[in-house]
Design an enzyme around this catalytic site. Structure first.
Site, short mmCIF file in Angstrom:
data_model
loop_
_atom_site.label_atom_id
_atom_site.label_comp_id
_atom_site.label_asym_id
_atom_site.label_seq_id
_atom_site.Cartn_x
_atom_site.Cartn_y
_atom_site.Cartn_z
N LYS A 187 -33.90 11.82 -5.51
CA LYS A 187 -34.24 12.24 -3.81
C LYS A 187 -34.69 11.22 -2.89
O LYS A 187 -35.92 11.04 -3.40
CB LYS A 187 -34.72 13.71 -3.61
N LYS A 188 -34.05 11.28 -1.08
CA LYS A 188 -35.24 10.76 -0.68
C LYS A 188 -34.88 11.20 1.02
O LYS A 188 -34.20 12.25 1.44
CB LYS A 188 -34.72 9.08 0.15
#
Length: 248
Positions: A117-118
């Protein structure tokens, strides 16, 4: 109250007096998916999928998920790409990229499991007769997906099978010198799910070049199928499958 050694050891994330997220399980109510499966360049796909996972078809699923009610995490939207693969004969999806607009969801996903996740700005909404999913990175648009809104009802068992495929991810953690401490291929799978609605219809997907959100590195050659699914579900814990450090 004094924060003693035992209290510190019982905390799995920081800050100690205001943890970034509570412990799972996380329950999702009315989790809504827009999924578009498309055909891509096989050579580009092979460059994206790590061994020992094997590509089954040159396909990618672009997904946008709106989660309005998540225990402990609140409300957020997520978008990214997953790739159909197999491992030791089991078919599933390699989670290639995820962009999320909620810090607790980013932190818990990365730290407790291995979701890649970013921070991003995805959206899922209805525009007149069209279901729209978008992803912005910073101020720039990197993906736009559209689908006819509730055109054809989809079989709920087929929707369940689509959502409940095993997910494969890479868990990476380093020591204080930047050396790898953990480097595992892991597996997780949704098993507790209620499919409330499921639809299909005509769909299109545009991906735009970006250096730090390179979704367009897996170009859209042909849209194969699309689905719009609403569920209640609970996420399961992950299990390690393959230790890259031992194999190295």
């Amino acid at each position: 109250m004094k924060i003693d050694v035992n209290n510190i050891a019982n905390n799995l994330n920081t800050p100690l007096t205001a943890p970034a997220y509570p412990m799972p399980p996380y329950k999702f109510v009315n989790r809504e998916y827009l999924n578009i499966i498309y055909r891509t360049d096989e050579q580009a796909l092979r460059a994206a999928v790590p061994e020992p996972l094997q590509i089954t078809d040159p396909l990618v699923k672009f997904e946008v998920m709106w989660m309005p009610d998540v225990s402990g995490l609140g409300a957020y939207t997520e978008a990214g790409q997953v790739i159909p693969v197999q491992f030791n004969g089991e078919h599933g999806d390699y989670v290639h990229s995820m962009y999320v607009d909620n810090f607790p969801a980013i932190a818990s996903g990365r730290e407790l499991t291995a979701y890649p996740k970013k921070l991003g700005a995805p959206k899922l909404y209805t525009d007149s007769d069209t279901l729209v999913g978008t992803l912005d990175y910073g101020t720039l648009r990197v993906a736009t997906a559209t689908m006819g809104y509730k055109h054809v009802e989809m079989d709920k068992e087929a929707a369940r099978s689509e959502i409940c495929r095993p997910n494969f991810m890479i868990k990476i953690a380093t020591d204080y010198n930047g050396n790898l401490r953990i480097c595992d291929l892991i597996r997780t799978q949704i098993t507790d799910i209620e499919v409330k609605e499921a639809w299909t219809g005509p769909a299109r997907l545009q991906l735009f070049e970006h250096a730090l959100a390179p979704l367009a590195d897996l170009p859209v050659l042909e849209v194969v199928s699309a689905s719009h699914i609403v569920t209640n579900l609970t996420l399961n814990a992950a299990q390690p499958l393959y230790n890259y450090l031992e194999e190295k």
